[in-house]
Design an enzyme around this catalytic site. Structure first.
Site, PDB file in Angstrom:
ATOM      1  N   ARG A   8       6.352   1.760   0.130  1.00 35.82           N
ATOM      2  CA  ARG A   8       6.195   0.764  -0.920  1.00 35.82           C
ATOM      3  C   ARG A   8       4.828   0.897  -1.567  1.00 35.82           C
ATOM      4  O   ARG A   8       3.818   1.048  -0.888  1.00 35.82           O
ATOM      5  CB  ARG A   8       6.338  -0.660  -0.386  1.00 35.82           C
ATOM      6  CG  ARG A   8       6.303  -1.720  -1.506  1.00 35.82           C
ATOM      7  CD  ARG A   8       6.064  -3.106  -0.971  1.00 35.82           C
ATOM      8  NE  ARG A   8       4.773  -3.244  -0.315  1.00 35.82           N
ATOM      9  CZ  ARG A   8       3.609  -3.402  -0.951  1.00 35.82           C
ATOM     10  NH1 ARG A   8       3.557  -3.415  -2.262  1.00 35.82           N
ATOM     11  NH2 ARG A   8       2.487  -3.539  -0.268  1.00 35.82           N
ATOM     12  N   VAL A   9       4.828   0.872  -2.888  1.00 33.51           N
ATOM     13  CA  VAL A   9       3.607   0.745  -3.667  1.00 33.51           C
ATOM     14  C   VAL A   9       3.821  -0.401  -4.647  1.00 33.51           C
ATOM     15  O   VAL A   9       4.954  -0.751  -4.964  1.00 33.51           O
ATOM     16  CB  VAL A   9       3.237   2.050  -4.424  1.00 33.51           C
ATOM     17  CG1 VAL A   9       2.822   3.139  -3.439  1.00 33.51           C
ATOM     18  CG2 VAL A   9       4.370   2.521  -5.296  1.00 33.51           C
ATOM     19  N   SER A  10       2.731  -0.980  -5.124  1.00 36.16           N
ATOM     20  CA  SER A  10       2.846  -2.167  -5.970  1.00 36.16           C
ATOM     21  C   SER A  10       3.244  -1.864  -7.404  1.00 36.16           C
ATOM     22  O   SER A  10       3.870  -2.676  -8.058  1.00 36.16           O
ATOM     23  CB  SER A  10       1.531  -2.939  -5.978  1.00 36.16           C
ATOM     24  OG  SER A  10       1.240  -3.365  -4.673  1.00 36.16           O
ATOM     25  N   THR A  11       2.869  -0.693  -7.910  1.00 38.37           N
ATOM     26  CA  THR A  11       3.167  -0.376  -9.301  1.00 38.37           C
ATOM     27  C   THR A  11       3.776   1.012  -9.428  1.00 38.37           C
ATOM     28  O   THR A  11       3.668   1.838  -8.524  1.00 38.37           O
ATOM     29  CB  THR A  11       1.885  -0.411 -10.173  1.00 38.37           C
ATOM     30  OG1 THR A  11       1.021   0.657  -9.764  1.00 38.37           O
ATOM     31  CG2 THR A  11       1.158  -1.742 -10.049  1.00 38.37           C
ATOM     32  N   GLN A  14       1.297   4.058  -9.036  1.00 39.14           N
ATOM     33  CA  GLN A  14       0.739   4.451  -7.744  1.00 39.14           C
ATOM     34  C   GLN A  14       1.564   5.572  -7.114  1.00 39.14           C
ATOM     35  O   GLN A  14       2.767   5.677  -7.311  1.00 39.14           O
ATOM     36  CB  GLN A  14       0.667   3.247  -6.808  1.00 39.14           C
ATOM     37  CG  GLN A  14      -0.375   2.240  -7.247  1.00 39.14           C
ATOM     38  CD  GLN A  14      -0.387   1.007  -6.367  1.00 39.14           C
ATOM     39  OE1 GLN A  14       0.659   0.510  -5.964  1.00 39.14           O
ATOM     40  NE2 GLN A  14      -1.574   0.508  -6.079  1.00 39.14           N
TER      41      GLN A  14
END
Length: 184
Positions: A8-11, A14
């Site tokens: 998982r990355v926030s954007t 990334q």
């Protein structure tokens, strides 16, 4: 017994490559979304549906799975109840159905609390930065998605209502109301 990865990355911008690099996995679920709300993460929910007893879920670090202790514990609890182990590689922690070591639970809670604390600090710094930028006249907020004049023209059409105009222009009802309320 599948080896399943969760990344998982926030954007969108990334990079996910460094997470779980070099680990042989049967299936990987990748999410480009904030960890703020675990119920709204499609890939996490798909992972929870996919895994079966005996599987192991691999996650780069605790903060990739959740940013608050409540969600973190809930997700790990769901996995353990299904008979699924979870491996956090950065922290070198493995939680399995037969792992009831008190020290592991302590570390898990401490590290989860730090992830939550770190998120709180980040949001606090963000608010402070925005307040300072506003004082200096550098922060104007988000750019308008639609011109106020376009909303006013649409409202002059026959049969126009706030809701119809909002739908037609693909904006929120409050955007239409705000455009008509304020004269620029």
């Amino acid at each position: 017994m599948a080896q399943v990865g969760y990344i998982r990355v926030s954007t969108i911008d990334q990079n996910t490559q460094r997470q779980l690099e070099g680990i042989v996995l049967d299936k990987v679920f990748t999410e480009h979304k904030s960890a703020r709300d675990s119920s709204n993460r499609e890939q996490l929910n798909a992972l929870l549906d996919y895994v079966r007893e005996g599987d192991t879920v691999h996650v780069h670090s605790i903060d990739r799975l959740a940013r608050n202790l409540f969600d973190l514990k809930e997700i790990v609890y769901q996995l353990k109840n299904k008979g699924v182990s979870i491996q956090f590689h950065k922290e070198n922690l493995l939680f399995s159905t037969d792992n009831t070591e008190a020290i592991s639970q302590l570390l898990f809670n401490i590290l989860g609390s730090f992830a939550e604390f770190e998120r709180g600090l980040m949001l606090e710094r963000q608010r402070e930065g925005i307040a300072l930028a506003k004082q200096q006249g550098k922060y104007k907020g988000r750019k308008k998605s639609i011109d106020t004049e376009a909303i006013r023209l649409a409202m002059k059409e026959e049969g126009a209502s706030f809701r119809k105009v909002a739908e037609k222009l693909n904006v929120s009802l409050s955007t239409v109301q705000r455009a008509l309320k304020h004269k620029e």
